[in-house]
Write a protein that holds these residues in place. Sequence first.
Motif, mmCIF file in Angstrom:
data_model
loop_
_atom_site.group_PDB
_atom_site.id
_atom_site.type_symbol
_atom_site.label_atom_id
_atom_site.label_comp_id
_atom_site.label_asym_id
_atom_site.label_seq_id
_atom_site.Cartn_x
_atom_site.Cartn_y
_atom_site.Cartn_z
ATOM 1 N N ALA A 115 0.828 -1.206 0.000
ATOM 2 C CA ALA A 115 0.000 0.000 0.000
ATOM 3 C C ALA A 115 0.863 1.257 0.000
ATOM 4 C CB ALA A 115 -0.941 -0.007 1.207
ATOM 5 N N TYR A 116 1.886 1.290 0.839
ATOM 6 C CA TYR A 116 2.761 2.465 0.877
ATOM 7 C C TYR A 116 3.562 2.622 -0.412
ATOM 8 C CZ TYR A 116 1.912 4.298 5.509
ATOM 9 O OH TYR A 116 1.331 4.910 6.586
ATOM 10 N N LEU A 117 4.004 1.511 -0.974
ATOM 11 C CA LEU A 117 4.734 1.583 -2.238
ATOM 12 C C LEU A 117 3.841 2.073 -3.374
ATOM 13 C CD1 LEU A 117 6.893 -1.650 -2.004
ATOM 14 C CD2 LEU A 117 7.700 0.723 -1.889
ATOM 15 N N LEU A 118 2.578 1.684 -3.353
ATOM 16 C CA LEU A 118 1.639 2.175 -4.364
ATOM 17 C C LEU A 118 1.438 3.682 -4.227
ATOM 18 C CD1 LEU A 118 -0.925 -0.747 -4.342
ATOM 19 C CD2 LEU A 118 0.400 0.027 -6.324
ATOM 20 N N CYS A 119 1.359 4.162 -3.006
ATOM 21 C CA CYS A 119 1.231 5.615 -2.795
ATOM 22 C C CYS A 119 2.460 6.341 -3.351
ATOM 23 C CB CYS A 119 1.046 5.932 -1.316
ATOM 24 S SG CYS A 119 -0.537 5.405 -0.628
ATOM 25 N N LEU A 120 3.638 5.834 -3.039
ATOM 26 C CA LEU A 120 4.866 6.458 -3.550
ATOM 27 C C LEU A 120 4.944 6.384 -5.069
ATOM 28 C CD1 LEU A 120 7.571 5.308 -0.995
ATOM 29 C CD2 LEU A 120 6.754 7.639 -1.390
ATOM 30 N N ASP A 121 4.522 5.256 -5.633
ATOM 31 C CA ASP A 121 4.517 5.117 -7.085
ATOM 32 C C ASP A 121 3.611 6.164 -7.714
ATOM 33 O OD1 ASP A 121 5.089 3.623 -9.625
ATOM 34 O OD2 ASP A 121 2.910 3.372 -9.532
ATOM 35 N N LEU A 122 2.462 6.374 -7.130
ATOM 36 C CA LEU A 122 1.525 7.375 -7.646
ATOM 37 C C LEU A 122 2.137 8.775 -7.588
ATOM 38 C CD1 LEU A 122 -1.265 8.175 -8.711
ATOM 39 C CD2 LEU A 122 -2.066 8.180 -6.331
ATOM 40 N N VAL A 123 2.740 9.114 -6.464
ATOM 41 C CA VAL A 123 3.393 10.419 -6.320
ATOM 42 C C VAL A 123 4.469 10.592 -7.386
ATOM 43 C CG1 VAL A 123 4.909 11.801 -4.836
ATOM 44 C CG2 VAL A 123 2.890 10.682 -3.867
ATOM 45 N N ASP A 124 5.296 9.582 -7.543
ATOM 46 C CA ASP A 124 6.400 9.667 -8.512
ATOM 47 C C ASP A 124 5.898 9.684 -9.955
ATOM 48 O OD1 ASP A 124 8.207 9.676 -6.437
ATOM 49 O OD2 ASP A 124 8.699 7.553 -6.610
ATOM 50 N N ARG A 125 4.914 8.869 -10.254
ATOM 51 C CA ARG A 125 4.408 8.744 -11.629
ATOM 52 C C ARG A 125 3.877 10.069 -12.158
ATOM 53 N NH1 ARG A 125 1.479 3.721 -13.970
ATOM 54 N NH2 ARG A 125 2.957 2.928 -12.465
ATOM 55 N N TYR A 126 3.161 10.811 -11.302
ATOM 56 C CA TYR A 126 2.525 12.052 -11.748
ATOM 57 C C TYR A 126 3.121 13.301 -11.101
ATOM 58 C CZ TYR A 126 -0.847 8.805 -13.684
ATOM 59 O OH TYR A 126 -1.438 7.788 -14.391
ATOM 60 N N ALA A 127 4.247 13.157 -10.410
ATOM 61 C CA ALA A 127 4.917 14.279 -9.738
ATOM 62 C C ALA A 127 3.919 15.088 -8.909
ATOM 63 C CB ALA A 127 5.650 15.163 -10.744
ATOM 64 N N LEU A 128 3.141 14.370 -8.106
ATOM 65 C CA LEU A 128 2.119 15.036 -7.286
ATOM 66 C C LEU A 128 2.774 15.941 -6.252
ATOM 67 C CD1 LEU A 128 -0.342 12.055 -6.687
ATOM 68 C CD2 LEU A 128 -0.418 13.798 -8.486
ATOM 69 N N THR A 129 2.116 17.066 -5.962
ATOM 70 C CA THR A 129 2.630 18.013 -4.972
ATOM 71 C C THR A 129 1.763 18.075 -3.715
ATOM 72 O OG1 THR A 129 1.441 19.792 -6.099
ATOM 73 C CG2 THR A 129 3.763 19.469 -6.688
ATOM 74 N N ARG A 130 0.576 17.455 -3.769
ATOM 75 C CA ARG A 130 -0.359 17.492 -2.639
ATOM 76 C C ARG A 130 -0.808 16.070 -2.299
ATOM 77 N NH1 ARG A 130 -1.841 21.783 -6.218
ATOM 78 N NH2 ARG A 130 -1.839 23.791 -5.145
#
Length: 147
Positions: free
Chosen positions: A37-52
């Motif tokens: 679950a945590y790795l999926l969250c990090l993947d999402l942040v990295d994939r789309y360069a999320l800022t929030r």
Amino acid sequence: MQEYFKNNFVSIYYDRTASLGIAEWKGHLRGAEFREAYLLCLDLVDRYALTRWFGDDRLMESIAPEDLDWSINFIIPRLATSSLLRMARLPSYSEGNRSGVETMIAKGHSYDINLILRDFAEKQEALDWLMLPFLAPEVYNALIEEL
């Protein structure tokens, strides 16, 4: 808002236009499920360069000691170098979870990061804060000093 991942323990959503990720946690995650679950969250942040990022931790139960150690040694360093600038969360009702998250936050303060983290009691208040425009660090620091 688009769904990124969902199982019995976490629902993860994102909005690329708003540069926002959301994780709604529930139950007692352990071991592989917790780490995935945590790795999926990090993947999402990295994939789309999320800022929030918004985390609804209210229904998440305590974090096992071995998962807390893994988070401190693996997740926190990756968060420190991620694109995230602002994170809001609704803290867990579980004292064990709140204690574990506080340990992770304390470890995060040992890194030189631009991430601002705030806890909220209401989801809408957290989302409103997340969507405020970003200020240059020197402007933000000056405002904080005035308060």
